[in-house]
Design a protein around this motif. Structure first.
Motif, PDB file in Angstrom:
ATOM      1  N   ILE A   1       1.430   7.940  -9.722  1.00  0.00           N
ATOM      2  CA  ILE A   1       0.727   6.659  -9.705  1.00  0.00           C
ATOM      3  C   ILE A   1       1.759   5.606  -9.328  1.00  0.00           C
ATOM      4  N   LEU A   2       1.524   4.928  -8.219  1.00  0.00           N
ATOM      5  CA  LEU A   2       2.484   3.973  -7.682  1.00  0.00           C
ATOM      6  C   LEU A   2       1.854   2.583  -7.598  1.00  0.00           C
ATOM      7  N   ARG A   3       2.696   1.586  -7.690  1.00  0.00           N
ATOM      8  CA  ARG A   3       2.226   0.202  -7.620  1.00  0.00           C
ATOM      9  C   ARG A   3       2.276  -0.289  -6.186  1.00  0.00           C
ATOM     10  N   LEU A   4       1.231  -0.961  -5.749  1.00  0.00           N
ATOM     11  CA  LEU A   4       1.210  -1.531  -4.403  1.00  0.00           C
ATOM     12  C   LEU A   4       2.085  -2.777  -4.354  1.00  0.00           C
ATOM     13  N   PRO A   5       2.921  -2.921  -3.312  1.00  0.00           N
ATOM     14  CA  PRO A   5       3.682  -4.167  -3.162  1.00  0.00           C
ATOM     15  C   PRO A   5       2.740  -5.335  -2.931  1.00  0.00           C
ATOM     16  N   ASP A   6       3.174  -6.514  -3.355  1.00  0.00           N
ATOM     17  CA  ASP A   6       2.379  -7.703  -3.108  1.00  0.00           C
ATOM     18  C   ASP A   6       2.395  -8.093  -1.634  1.00  0.00           C
TER      19      ASP A   6
ATOM     20  N   GLN B   1       9.032  -1.975  -3.567  1.00  0.00           N
ATOM     21  CA  GLN B   1       8.468  -3.197  -4.138  1.00  0.00           C
ATOM     22  C   GLN B   1       9.118  -4.454  -3.554  1.00  0.00           C
ATOM     23  N   ILE B   2       8.917  -4.635  -2.257  1.00  0.00           N
ATOM     24  CA  ILE B   2       9.342  -5.848  -1.556  1.00  0.00           C
ATOM     25  C   ILE B   2       8.089  -6.484  -0.971  1.00  0.00           C
ATOM     26  N   PRO B   3       7.741  -7.699  -1.369  1.00  0.00           N
ATOM     27  CA  PRO B   3       6.508  -8.328  -0.873  1.00  0.00           C
ATOM     28  C   PRO B   3       6.400  -8.273   0.649  1.00  0.00           C
ATOM     29  N   GLY B   4       5.246  -7.823   1.111  1.00  0.00           N
ATOM     30  CA  GLY B   4       4.986  -7.742   2.543  1.00  0.00           C
ATOM     31  C   GLY B   4       5.474  -6.475   3.211  1.00  0.00           C
ATOM     32  N   THR B   5       6.191  -5.620   2.490  1.00  0.00           N
ATOM     33  CA  THR B   5       6.681  -4.366   3.070  1.00  0.00           C
ATOM     34  C   THR B   5       5.595  -3.305   2.941  1.00  0.00           C
ATOM     35  N   ILE B   6       5.091  -2.824   4.049  1.00  0.00           N
ATOM     36  CA  ILE B   6       3.947  -1.906   4.064  1.00  0.00           C
ATOM     37  C   ILE B   6       4.398  -0.506   3.639  1.00  0.00           C
ATOM     38  N   PRO B   7       3.740   0.102   2.660  1.00  0.00           N
ATOM     39  CA  PRO B   7       4.071   1.463   2.240  1.00  0.00           C
ATOM     40  C   PRO B   7       3.954   2.461   3.392  1.00  0.00           C
ATOM     41  N   VAL B   8       4.809   3.488   3.348  1.00  0.00           N
ATOM     42  CA  VAL B   8       4.880   4.446   4.448  1.00  0.00           C
ATOM     43  C   VAL B   8       4.879   5.876   3.930  1.00  0.00           C
ATOM     44  N   LEU B   9       4.483   6.774   4.818  1.00  0.00           N
ATOM     45  CA  LEU B   9       4.646   8.210   4.646  1.00  0.00           C
ATOM     46  C   LEU B   9       5.819   8.629   5.518  1.00  0.00           C
ATOM     47  N   ILE B  10       6.726   9.410   4.966  1.00  0.00           N
ATOM     48  CA  ILE B  10       7.910   9.852   5.712  1.00  0.00           C
ATOM     49  C   ILE B  10       7.928  11.375   5.755  1.00  0.00           C
ATOM     50  N   ILE B  11       8.018  11.931   6.957  1.00  0.00           N
ATOM     51  CA  ILE B  11       8.160  13.365   7.146  1.00  0.00           C
ATOM     52  C   ILE B  11       8.944  13.589   8.435  1.00  0.00           C
ATOM     53  N   ASP B  12       9.832  14.579   8.438  1.00  0.00           N
ATOM     54  CA  ASP B  12      10.696  14.834   9.596  1.00  0.00           C
ATOM     55  C   ASP B  12      11.488  13.585   9.989  1.00  0.00           C
TER      56      ASP B  12
ATOM     57  N   GLN C   1      -8.867  -6.132   6.721  1.00  0.00           N
ATOM     58  CA  GLN C   1      -9.205  -5.236   7.821  1.00  0.00           C
ATOM     59  C   GLN C   1      -8.040  -4.391   8.306  1.00  0.00           C
ATOM     60  N   ASP C   2      -6.787  -4.814   8.026  1.00  0.00           N
ATOM     61  CA  ASP C   2      -5.648  -3.989   8.459  1.00  0.00           C
ATOM     62  C   ASP C   2      -5.531  -2.705   7.635  1.00  0.00           C
ATOM     63  N   ARG C   3      -6.154  -2.674   6.436  1.00  0.00           N
ATOM     64  CA  ARG C   3      -6.232  -1.489   5.568  1.00  0.00           C
ATOM     65  C   ARG C   3      -4.863  -1.017   5.073  1.00  0.00           C
ATOM     66  N   TYR C   4      -3.888  -1.903   5.037  1.00  0.00           N
ATOM     67  CA  TYR C   4      -2.582  -1.530   4.504  1.00  0.00           C
ATOM     68  C   TYR C   4      -2.619  -1.513   2.973  1.00  0.00           C
ATOM     69  N   PHE C   5      -1.687  -0.780   2.384  1.00  0.00           N
ATOM     70  CA  PHE C   5      -1.602  -0.681   0.930  1.00  0.00           C
ATOM     71  C   PHE C   5      -0.740  -1.814   0.381  1.00  0.00           C
ATOM     72  N   LEU C   6      -1.297  -3.018   0.439  1.00  0.00           N
ATOM     73  CA  LEU C   6      -0.639  -4.204  -0.082  1.00  0.00           C
ATOM     74  C   LEU C   6      -1.578  -4.896  -1.065  1.00  0.00           C
ATOM     75  N   ASN C   7      -1.016  -5.370  -2.171  1.00  0.00           N
ATOM     76  CA  ASN C   7      -1.809  -6.072  -3.170  1.00  0.00           C
ATOM     77  C   ASN C   7      -2.153  -7.474  -2.677  1.00  0.00           C
ATOM     78  N   SER C   8      -3.400  -7.661  -2.306  1.00  0.00           N
ATOM     79  CA  SER C   8      -3.853  -8.944  -1.758  1.00  0.00           C
ATOM     80  C   SER C   8      -5.082  -9.418  -2.508  1.00  0.00           C
ATOM     81  N   LEU C   9      -5.453 -10.671  -2.295  1.00  0.00           N
ATOM     82  CA  LEU C   9      -6.619 -11.237  -2.956  1.00  0.00           C
ATOM     83  C   LEU C   9      -7.892 -10.502  -2.544  1.00  0.00           C
ATOM     84  N   GLU C  10      -8.012 -10.145  -1.289  1.00  0.00           N
ATOM     85  CA  GLU C  10      -9.195  -9.416  -0.833  1.00  0.00           C
ATOM     86  C   GLU C  10      -9.279  -8.032  -1.471  1.00  0.00           C
ATOM     87  N   LEU C  11      -8.122  -7.409  -1.672  1.00  0.00           N
ATOM     88  CA  LEU C  11      -8.108  -6.062  -2.235  1.00  0.00           C
ATOM     89  C   LEU C  11      -8.388  -6.067  -3.730  1.00  0.00           C
TER      90      LEU C  11
END
Length: 251
Positions: free
Chosen positions: A244-249, A150-161, A181-191
């Motif tokens: 259930i996880l919250r999207l960063p702003d 939960q750091i604004p602007g930090t894009i959520p990631v999948l981590i493996i290996d 259009q970037d389709r990142y999991f960030l809480n934005s006005l468009e989303l």
């Protein structure tokens, strides 16, 4: 009489072998993901990709998601009792999946794909890699982490290996055009705008009946084992609920 008896058993053996060669006894199914899931507050989920057994039909693990707009900034771990407060559709979707996530009956495997589609769930993708390759049978027993720090602007990631991949939303194989259009999991006005939560734009987003001034977004995540049966049709294990996880702003 002895001749008739021998003929009968010979015919029986022939029929059994014939049925076996046709594969009638070969029921295609997949065991569900049964590894331990650990959730940290509303920002990180870790799951071990273990299964009771791997059948020949297994091809990869699939992660399903849906995003829910909310007026509530819930800070900690999210329980079932919180769902209707966050978004009534989240509560109803969770209840639709509950009979399947609590049932390891392998006879339901062919219906799971339709269940996710009917609830408007999509498959997760990642940036810079094919997620099906990352979650191939080689991923079995590895640890998968979904980090929504939960750091604004930090894009959520999948981590493996020990490698991180930026998570990206689906386009439904081109059936809709999500924004941003970037389709990142960030809480934005468009989303989080109700008008965009449509079948042609953000089909992976469930809106509220109202459009509050301040809006948050949450994602529900499930994992299934996916495969192909002898008729080349997709099959699925029973789903496993992750979190259930919250999207960063957006920054």
């Amino acid at each position: 009489m002895r001749h008739s008896y021998s003929f009968f058993w010979g015919l029986l053996v022939f029929l059994i072998e014939g049925l076996s060669s046709c594969g009638i006894e070969d029921y295609a199914f997949l065991y569900p993901v049964s590894g331990r899931v650990e959730v940290e507050l509303n920002s990180k989920a870790t799951i071990i990709l273990s299964m009771a057994e791997v059948t020949d039909y297994f091809t990869h693990f699939t992660l399903y998601y849906r995003i829910y707009i909310s007026a509530v900034p819930l800070p900690g771990n999210i329980s079932q009792g919180d769902l209707s407060t966050l978004n009534p559709t989240l509560d109803s979707d969770y209840r639709a999946f509950l009979p399947y996530t609590s049932n390891t009956d392998t006879t339901i495997s062919t219906s799971i794909g339709s269940l996710f589609r009917n609830q408007n769930y999509q498959t997760l993708t990642v940036e810079g890699a094919d997620i099906e390759d990352l979650l191939s049978p080689n991923a079995r027993n590895k640890t998968l982490t979904l980090d929504f720090i939960q750091i604004p602007g930090t894009i959520p990631v999948l981590i493996i290996d020990n490698t991180s991949y930026r998570l990206r939303r689906s386009t439904g194989n081109g059936l809709f055009n999500p924004v941003p259009q970037d389709r990142y999991f960030l809480n934005s006005l468009e989303l989080n705008t109700k008008a965009n939560a449509s079948s042609s734009i953000n089909a992976d987003v469930a809106a509220l009946s109202t459009d509050p001034d301040v809006r948050y977004t949450y994602v529900a995540l499930y994992i299934v084992a996916t495969g192909i049966d002898p008729n080349f049709s997709p099959i699925y294990s029973a789903p496993t609920f992750i979190a259930i996880l919250r999207l960063p702003d957006q920054a």
